[in-house]
Design a protein around this motif. Structure first.
Motif, PDB file in Angstrom:
ATOM      1  N   UNK A 171      -5.220   6.514  -3.033  1.00 25.25           N
ATOM      2  CA  UNK A 171      -4.557   5.210  -2.954  1.00 25.25           C
ATOM      3  C   UNK A 171      -3.302   5.291  -2.090  1.00 25.25           C
ATOM      4  N   UNK A 172      -2.647   6.456  -2.074  1.00 27.80           N
ATOM      5  CA  UNK A 172      -1.476   6.623  -1.214  1.00 27.80           C
ATOM      6  C   UNK A 172      -1.840   6.556   0.253  1.00 27.80           C
ATOM      7  N   UNK A 173      -2.966   7.182   0.614  1.00 22.13           N
ATOM      8  CA  UNK A 173      -3.420   7.142   2.008  1.00 22.13           C
ATOM      9  C   UNK A 173      -3.802   5.724   2.403  1.00 22.13           C
ATOM     10  N   UNK A 174      -4.562   5.049   1.531  1.00 20.59           N
ATOM     11  CA  UNK A 174      -4.992   3.683   1.839  1.00 20.59           C
ATOM     12  C   UNK A 174      -3.800   2.745   1.982  1.00 20.59           C
ATOM     13  N   UNK A 175      -2.806   2.888   1.094  1.00 27.19           N
ATOM     14  CA  UNK A 175      -1.625   2.028   1.164  1.00 27.19           C
ATOM     15  C   UNK A 175      -0.817   2.300   2.423  1.00 27.19           C
ATOM     16  N   UNK A 176      -0.761   3.563   2.850  1.00 31.95           N
ATOM     17  CA  UNK A 176      -0.008   3.880   4.075  1.00 31.95           C
ATOM     18  C   UNK A 176      -0.686   3.272   5.292  1.00 31.95           C
TER      19      UNK A 176
END
Length: 339
Positions: free
Chosen positions: A234-239
């Motif tokens: 989710x951190x990668x997608x949000x970035x």
């Protein structure tokens, strides 16, 4: 010969009383920690315990004391989610375990993989098989907390429950920690300071987002928010979403180290240099921060101390003491290479 044969097996409470020269009732009071015996009788029973190698029967003792000397540590996330971060939950468990072990208590670990798991722990608590429950959760887990609190057994949780039945909790100063992170980014001259927030179901995620908003708006900057769920993915997608919506972003505060790892991966894939193009700060100070590339500046929360404090609180409740409904421990900024 008769006495030797008798003590070849486990000595009984009657054997202990006879050896000490006291009544069975007096021997029982000493074994179960009662203060209603004279010092002389207590010493006689303690000598007899050493002489005979007497070990109390746990089942019989619990009938007398109405205590099991056992505590449950409930992990409300799935097993995959619990152990995706190799530091946070293991360190929390270690803190709880150390404190209970020092108190001579037994710890049982329960991972909530399904509603059947919740019901199993509820039945154990309601039947008196545990003296207290410590709930470890990243998301508040109010249904689990409400279910366990309804048994009447003392319950303490990490993190402020996000609603429902009030339960004592131990937490880190999440909003203050977020403000420390954003202040670092602002004071270093970053203009477009975004955040990747944690799950809105988590009180910690809500508090970290609130701290970010206060500090960013107080500096005259516009809040830029993307949502994650505390996982690396989710951190990668949000970035990626932030880079699409605000391509001039030059700093990001991420609400967990695991999500920050995902953000660093997304920045590398997008050709952004950290910290030259985009500065990144995480939250937790776990292994995900220590071994990140570059090493992650982060907000440290005292994970082991949270676990130890939770255990102390539930022990006090089980002993009939009154405790503060909340204990909040300080956070600190740990500066490394990413910001």
């Amino acid at each position: 010969m008769m006495a030797a044969a008798r003590h070849a097996s486990r000595p009984t409470l009657e054997d202990l009383a006879s050896h000490a020269g006291v009544s069975r009732a007096t021997a029982s009071r000493v074994v179960n920690g009662s203060v209603k015996v004279t010092a002389e009788m207590r010493e006689a029973v303690l000598r007899a315990i050493d002489d005979l190698g007497y070990v109390p029967n746990p089942a019989a003792r619990s009938l007398v004391t109405q205590r099991s000397d056992s505590y449950a540590l409930v992990l409300t996330e799935s097993a995959d989610r619990t152990f995706s971060d190799s530091t946070f939950f293991p360190t929390l468990v270690q803190g709880v375990s150390q404190e209970l072990d020092a108190a001579g208590k037994e710890l049982t670990l329960e991972v909530m993989n399904s509603r059947h798991s919740v019901e199993r722990v509820r039945r154990r608590a309601a039947a008196g098989h545990v003296d207290g429950v410590v709930v470890a959760s990243a998301s508040g887990a109010d249904p689990v907390i409400r279910t366990l609190a309804g048994t009447g057994v003392p319950v303490v949780t990490n993190g402020r429950p996000s609603g429902g039945r009030p339960v004592p909790y131990v937490d880190a100063a999440n909003a203050d920690g977020a403000r420390l992170a954003v202040r670092r980014l602002v004071e270093s001259g970053r203009q477009r300071v975004a955040t990747i927030a944690g799950s809105p179901r988590s009180a910690g995620g809500v508090d970290r987002l609130a701290g970010y908003r206060v500090e960013v708006t107080g500096s005259g900057r516009e809040p830029i928010v993307a949502l994650g769920d505390f996982s690396r993915e989710s951190g990668a997608a949000a970035m990626f979403q932030l880079l699409a919506d605000a391509p001039d972003v030059d700093a990001v505060f991420v609400a967990s180290d695991l999500m920050a790892n995902g953000a660093l991966q997304a920045l590398r894939r997008s050709g952004r240099r950290v910290p030259d193009d985009v500065a990144v700060i995480g939250f937790d100070d776990t292994a995900a921060a220590w071994y990140a590339e570059p090493a992650l500046t982060t907000v440290r929360q005292p994970i082991r101390d949270i676990g130890r404090t939770m255990a102390r609180q539930v022990l006090r409740l089980a002993g009939g003491d009154t405790i503060e409904p909340s204990v909040v421990l300080e956070t600190e900024l740990v500066v490394r290479e990413s910001a």
